[in-house]
Each structure stands twice: as structure tokens, then as C-alpha cells.
Design a protein around this motif. Structure first.
Motif, PDB file in Angstrom:
ATOM      1  N   ALA A   1       4.588  64.960 -23.418  1.00 14.17           N
ATOM      2  CA  ALA A   1       4.030  63.673 -22.991  1.00 14.17           C
ATOM      3  C   ALA A   1       2.554  63.560 -23.381  1.00 14.17           C
ATOM      4  CB  ALA A   1       4.200  63.499 -21.485  1.00 14.17           C
ATOM      5  N   ALA A   2       1.811  64.643 -23.205  1.00 14.14           N
ATOM      6  CA  ALA A   2       0.392  64.611 -23.564  1.00 14.14           C
ATOM      7  C   ALA A   2       0.220  64.422 -25.068  1.00 14.14           C
ATOM      8  CB  ALA A   2      -0.279  65.902 -23.108  1.00 14.14           C
ATOM      9  N   LEU A   3       1.024  65.103 -25.874  1.00 14.82           N
ATOM     10  CA  LEU A   3       0.924  64.951 -27.324  1.00 14.82           C
ATOM     11  C   LEU A   3       1.282  63.533 -27.753  1.00 14.82           C
ATOM     12  CD1 LEU A   3       2.464  68.357 -28.473  1.00 14.82           C
ATOM     13  CD2 LEU A   3       0.069  67.639 -28.693  1.00 14.82           C
ATOM     14  N   ALA A   4       2.301  62.955 -27.124  1.00 11.73           N
ATOM     15  CA  ALA A   4       2.668  61.574 -27.457  1.00 11.73           C
ATOM     16  C   ALA A   4       1.521  60.623 -27.149  1.00 11.73           C
ATOM     17  CB  ALA A   4       3.928  61.179 -26.693  1.00 11.73           C
ATOM     18  N   GLU A   5       0.874  60.812 -26.009  1.00  7.88           N
ATOM     19  CA  GLU A   5      -0.253  59.948 -25.649  1.00  7.88           C
ATOM     20  C   GLU A   5      -1.426  60.123 -26.612  1.00  7.88           C
ATOM     21  OE1 GLU A   5      -3.083  59.685 -21.792  1.00  7.88           O
ATOM     22  OE2 GLU A   5      -0.942  59.265 -21.418  1.00  7.88           O
ATOM     23  N   LEU A   6      -1.544  61.314 -27.200  1.00 14.93           N
ATOM     24  CA  LEU A   6      -2.620  61.584 -28.153  1.00 14.93           C
ATOM     25  C   LEU A   6      -2.260  61.183 -29.586  1.00 14.93           C
ATOM     26  CD1 LEU A   6      -3.657  65.079 -26.756  1.00 14.93           C
ATOM     27  CD2 LEU A   6      -5.059  63.003 -26.706  1.00 14.93           C
ATOM     28  N   GLY A   7      -1.101  60.570 -29.772  1.00 14.80           N
ATOM     29  CA  GLY A   7      -0.737  60.052 -31.085  1.00 14.80           C
ATOM     30  C   GLY A   7      -0.104  61.060 -32.019  1.00 14.80           C
ATOM     31  N   VAL A   8       0.395  62.171 -31.488  1.00 13.41           N
ATOM     32  CA  VAL A   8       1.064  63.166 -32.322  1.00 13.41           C
ATOM     33  C   VAL A   8       2.528  62.772 -32.467  1.00 13.41           C
ATOM     34  CG1 VAL A   8       1.652  65.597 -32.603  1.00 13.41           C
ATOM     35  CG2 VAL A   8      -0.514  64.950 -31.521  1.00 13.41           C
ATOM     36  N   GLY A   9       2.972  62.584 -33.710  1.00 11.97           N
ATOM     37  CA  GLY A   9       4.339  62.162 -33.955  1.00 11.97           C
ATOM     38  C   GLY A   9       5.291  63.335 -34.030  1.00 11.97           C
ATOM     39  N   GLU A  10       6.385  63.233 -33.295  1.00  6.96           N
ATOM     40  CA  GLU A  10       7.372  64.308 -33.279  1.00  6.96           C
ATOM     41  C   GLU A  10       8.142  64.355 -34.595  1.00  6.96           C
ATOM     42  OE1 GLU A  10      11.556  64.822 -31.052  1.00  6.96           O
ATOM     43  OE2 GLU A  10       9.829  64.859 -29.664  1.00  6.96           O
ATOM     44  N   ARG A  11       8.298  65.574 -35.144  1.00  8.52           N
ATOM     45  CA  ARG A  11       9.091  65.773 -36.360  1.00  8.52           C
ATOM     46  C   ARG A  11      10.403  66.499 -36.052  1.00  8.52           C
ATOM     47  NH1 ARG A  11       6.360  62.295 -37.251  1.00  8.52           N
ATOM     48  NH2 ARG A  11       4.621  62.127 -38.739  1.00  8.52           N
ATOM     49  N   PHE A  12      10.388  67.341 -35.057  1.00  7.02           N
ATOM     50  CA  PHE A  12      11.648  67.879 -34.525  1.00  7.02           C
ATOM     51  C   PHE A  12      11.381  68.502 -33.168  1.00  7.02           C
ATOM     52  CE2 PHE A  12      10.302  71.602 -37.168  1.00  7.02           C
ATOM     53  CZ  PHE A  12      10.324  72.604 -36.220  1.00  7.02           C
ATOM     54  N   TRP A  13      12.451  68.609 -32.391  1.00 11.10           N
ATOM     55  CA  TRP A  13      12.406  69.302 -31.099  1.00 11.10           C
ATOM     56  C   TRP A  13      13.763  69.959 -30.896  1.00 11.10           C
ATOM     57  CZ3 TRP A  13      13.693  66.971 -25.775  1.00 11.10           C
ATOM     58  CH2 TRP A  13      13.537  67.950 -24.765  1.00 11.10           C
ATOM     59  N   GLY A  14      13.777  71.260 -31.003  1.00  9.51           N
ATOM     60  CA  GLY A  14      14.999  72.018 -30.789  1.00  9.51           C
ATOM     61  C   GLY A  14      15.556  72.591 -32.074  1.00  9.51           C
ATOM     62  N   VAL A  15      15.675  73.921 -32.117  1.00 13.45           N
ATOM     63  CA  VAL A  15      16.180  74.629 -33.278  1.00 13.45           C
ATOM     64  C   VAL A  15      17.389  75.452 -32.841  1.00 13.45           C
ATOM     65  CG1 VAL A  15      15.629  76.236 -35.143  1.00 13.45           C
ATOM     66  CG2 VAL A  15      13.845  74.740 -34.230  1.00 13.45           C
ATOM     67  N   ARG A  16      18.393  75.503 -33.701  1.00 17.03           N
ATOM     68  CA  ARG A  16      19.607  76.258 -33.412  1.00 17.03           C
ATOM     69  C   ARG A  16      19.310  77.742 -33.589  1.00 17.03           C
ATOM     70  NH1 ARG A  16      22.383  73.043 -36.159  1.00 17.03           N
ATOM     71  NH2 ARG A  16      22.673  74.286 -38.057  1.00 17.03           N
ATOM     72  N   LEU A  17      18.563  78.273 -32.623  1.00 16.61           N
ATOM     73  CA  LEU A  17      17.944  79.582 -32.781  1.00 16.61           C
ATOM     74  C   LEU A  17      17.865  80.283 -31.436  1.00 16.61           C
ATOM     75  CD1 LEU A  17      16.072  81.700 -34.219  1.00 16.61           C
ATOM     76  CD2 LEU A  17      14.172  80.138 -33.740  1.00 16.61           C
ATOM     77  N   GLN A  18      18.131  81.584 -31.458  1.00 19.65           N
ATOM     78  CA  GLN A  18      17.905  82.438 -30.290  1.00 19.65           C
ATOM     79  C   GLN A  18      17.156  83.689 -30.758  1.00 19.65           C
ATOM     80  OE1 GLN A  18      21.341  84.389 -28.581  1.00 19.65           O
ATOM     81  NE2 GLN A  18      20.439  84.393 -26.520  1.00 19.65           N
ATOM     82  N   PRO A  19      15.939  83.952 -30.232  1.00 21.32           N
ATOM     83  CA  PRO A  19      15.200  83.152 -29.256  1.00 21.32           C
ATOM     84  C   PRO A  19      14.389  82.050 -29.949  1.00 21.32           C
ATOM     85  CG  PRO A  19      13.961  85.125 -29.773  1.00 21.32           C
ATOM     86  CD  PRO A  19      15.232  85.200 -30.589  1.00 21.32           C
ATOM     87  N   GLY A  20      14.160  80.955 -29.238  1.00 19.26           N
ATOM     88  CA  GLY A  20      13.298  79.912 -29.785  1.00 19.26           C
ATOM     89  C   GLY A  20      13.884  78.526 -29.803  1.00 19.26           C
ATOM     90  N   LYS A  21      14.948  78.286 -29.063  1.00 22.63           N
ATOM     91  CA  LYS A  21      15.617  76.979 -29.084  1.00 22.63           C
ATOM     92  C   LYS A  21      14.679  75.805 -28.812  1.00 22.63           C
ATOM     93  CE  LYS A  21      19.050  74.407 -26.371  1.00 22.63           C
ATOM     94  NZ  LYS A  21      20.039  74.524 -25.267  1.00 22.63           N
TER      95      LYS A  21
END
Length: 394
Positions: A255-275
Motif C-alpha cells: 500500500a505504501a509503495l502504491a501511494e508513492l507511485g511505484v508500479g507493480e510488475r509482479f507479485w508472487g512467484v511459483r517458488l519455495q522458498p520465496g512465493k
């Protein structure tokens, strides 16, 4: 907000590297780990002159003969005269070969008698290092994008280059979120743990050739999170924040990054550990939202942030893929690829890998002794002992 759509490790890397913009360059003394922004072009021959490869005698012909010894050519003190017929010149390793020299005869193949030297038949050019034999004037000695190591420092010094144009070091800001975190020297109150992520990520960034300009601990409060991230975005090319990227009531990073104008490129990787890894950008700055579990943070930094830091400097992303045999069964995860921390062993048939220990994302000591990450694809069953597995060197 629901769970994210997971993408593959390769797709996540592609999206990260697609956002990388090269940094500017600066002229500096050759330094370990820096990356050349332009090719190092030889301005002179290396070696700069024809030189002797041996201690011995410079001779004017190739036949066996007895020659009168006249003069000496020492390293740094060349003989001032050309080599005359019927004479030989004492010469040291690295010394300039006198004009008229046919070959250099090693001292152990000669016999000195009353001012003369007896030499055997010797082929033309024997034991002479020719000017430019290593690098010729105008040739590329070291390509742009090369990381400077000890050999590069030696070559640049040999070519008379006290300064070279290198990519600017990426500035990295690191933050770790969590009310439970305290510094290593503090006593632990109930429910607290020590903040290892800031130290681990800073060390990884430093090893990747970055300049860590900010290290912060952020409490689980929206305004505090926003303030720290705003400062990080103002001061750094790359921001790495661990924890707080999920959807719980105390996770404020997205939420803080969105308010600061940071655009999301991805959220969530098919990875263990690190999803729950998150990645976004703002005005050329890269932001990595890494998991809070310490192993997950280190693994995802290696997989995604490290290649970006290298690419920003014009270097190869440094993804060192290889193959090995499993030394014991490696259990698959049905839904996610795993990056298993493994030790490297070697026998006559190549690398063998074995897990360092229990692989939980909270087991920080599973990183100790890990020479590679073994990529275990999602699926059922095991990779059996002796089967091939892809690995990525750490």
C-alpha cells in the motif's frame, strides 16, 4: 485482495531484467568488482619490445659455434649496441633483445671459456618474446562489461592505464519490517527476534557490486513504512524491503509503495522458498519486496535482485547454471518449484549435491555451507539419488 497469480522463476527474472536501465559511468582507478563501461584498448604493445624469455646469451646465428662475449642486456638496462657477427651478448630474462639477435640460448646450454661462449645449434627466434605477442596496439585487451578481477588489474597496469571508465555502482537501500525485530546486540523480550535480514541483504548487495546507502528497520505502521520507503526511493537506484508484502492487517509495504507511485510488475512467484516476492518500478528505480523469512529473503535476492544489480552495470547477470547428480532423494513440491540449499561434492563423474540440512525458510543455518541452489521442479514424488538436477551456483 486475493492471492496473487504465481509466475515462474524464469518469467520473474525476465520481467526484472526488462526494467533495468544502465547506470552512468565514471573514471576510476581499476578496482576489484567494478565493471568496465568501455573496452580497454591497448595504446601500446604488450610486451612493448622483443625480450628474452631466459637468462643466457643473445646470438647472431643458429649454428653451433664459439662466440666472443661482448656486452650485456639486463632487465631495465638494454645493451646500447647491435649484436655483431662472431659475438654473443649476455642477457637476462625480460631484457631487450639486441638488434641482430637470431635467438637466445639458455645459460645452462652453454659453456663459458676465457671470455668466449660455446653455444649449440639453435632455431631462429628461440626464447624470444616478441613485441605485441600478448596484445598489439589498437587491440581490445578487455571487453566492455567485464568485471575487474586481479587479472584485469594486472593487464590494465601492464598497458599503462591507471584509470578506466567504469559503470557507477548501483545505490541500494535496504529495509526490514516488523515490530518483532531488534538489533543483534539487544536482549530479546518475549516474542522478539534479532534483525538478520538487513545484514544479510546488505552483504549480498555489497558482494553484487552495489553501494549500500541506507539500512533501516521499519515498525509495522503505515506512516512509518511510507516515510522510510519514500527516503529509500529518493536515495537509491534499487530498494529492497523484506517483510510486509503480504495481505495481513500489519503488512503495509504494498500500500505504501502504491501511494508513492511505484508500479507493480509482479507479485508472487511459483517458488519455495520465496512465493510472496513482489517487484515494481518507479522512474527507473527498481523495488524488490522480499519475504520476511530470512532464507526466503536471501534466496530471492540472489535470484532476482543480484542479476539486476549486475545488469545495471552492463555486466552479464551472472546466473551460473550447471548440472549435478542428486546425492540423495530430493522431494518435489506438488505446486511450486523449489530452490534447495545444497553442498557441492565432486567425484570422478562430476558434481554431486546434498541438502545442507532441514530446508524450512526459517532455518537460516541451512545457508551455511551452501555452494549452490538445486532447482527441483514442481511435481509428484522425488528426484531420485543419482538423477540429474539443475543447480545455480552461489
Amino acid at each position: 485482495m486475493g492471492a496473487p497469480d504465481l509466475i515462474s522463476i524464469d518469467e520473474a527474472r525476465k520481467r526484472v531484467l526488462a526494467e533495468v536501465e544502465p547506470l552512468g559511468a565514471e573514471r576510476v582507478a581499476p578496482t576489484l568488482g567494478r565493471v568496465l563501461a568501455e573496452a580497454a584498448i591497448a595504446r601500446e604493445h604488450l610486451p612493448p619490445f622483443d625480450a628474452s624469455a631466459m637468462d643466457g646469451f643473445a646470438v647472431p646465428g643458429g649454428e653451433a659455434s664459439t662466440l666472443r662475449i661482448e656486452g650485456e642486456s639486463r632487465a631495465g638496462a638494454p645493451s646500447p649496441s647491435p649484436l655483431a657477427a662472431g659475438t654473443a651478448c649476455r642477457i637476462s630474462t625480460g631484457a631487450v633483445v639486441p638488434e641482430g639477435t637470431h635467438a637466445v640460448v639458455p645459460v645452462e646450454r652453454t659453456e663459458v671459456l676465457d671470455g668466449d661462449v660455446v653455444v649449440p645449434a639453435t632455431g631462429a627466434g628461440a626464447n624470444i618474446r616478441r613485441a605485441g605477442e600478448d596484445v598489439r596496439t589498437g587491440e581490445t585487451a578487455i571487453a566492455a562489461g567485464s568485471e575487474i578481477g586481479p587479472a584485469e588489474i594486472a593487464v590494465l597496469a601492464s598497458l599503462g592505464m591507471p584509470e578506466v571508465l567504469c559503470a557507477r555502482l548501483p545505490a541500494v537501500a535496504i529495509a526490514a519490517t516488523g515490530d518483532e525485530l531488534v538489533e543483534p546486540g539487544a536482549d530479546l523480550a518475549p516474542g522478539q527476534i534479532r534483525n538478520s535480514n538487513v545484514y544479510a541483504l546488505a552483504a549480498q548487495a555489497d558482494r553484487a557490486g552495489a553501494n549500500v546507502v541506507m539500512r533501516e528497520h521499519v515498525p509495522d505502521e503505515f506512516e512509518a513504512t511510507r516515510e522510510v520507503l519514500a527516503r529509500a526511493l529518493d536515495s537509491a537506484d534499487v530498494v529492497c524491503v523484506s517483510g510486509g508484502v503480504s495481505v495481513g492487517p500489519h503488512d503495509h509495504v504494498k500500500a505504501a509503495l502504491a501511494e508513492l507511485g511505484v508500479g507493480e510488475r509482479f507479485w508472487g512467484v511459483r517458488l519455495q522458498p520465496g512465493k510472496p516476492t513482489w517487484f515494481g518500478t518507479r522512474d527507473g528505480r527498481l523495488v524488490f519486496g522480499l519475504p520476511g523469512n530470512p532464507v526466503s529473503a536471501m534466496v530471492t535476492f540472489h535470484l532476482f535482485a543480484r542479476p539486476a544489480l549486475r545488469a545495471m552495470q552492463g555486466a552479464d547477470p551472472g546466473i551460473q547454471a550447471a548440472s549435478a547428480r542428486a546425492g540423495e532423494p530430493l522431494r518435489r513440491n506438488a505446486k511450486r518449484d523449489q530452490m534447495v540449499r545444497v553442498r557441492l561434492e565432486h567425484d570422478g563423474d562430476g558434481w554431486i549435491v546434498r541438502p545442507t540440512k532441514e530446508q524450512g525458510s526459517h532455518v537460516l543455518t541451512s545457508m551455511l555451507g551452501a555452494g549452490a541452489l538445486a532447482h527441483v521442479p514442481a511435481g509428484e514424488g522425488d528426484i531420485g539419488a543419482g538423477e540429474r538436477v539443475d543447480i545455480e551456483l552461489l
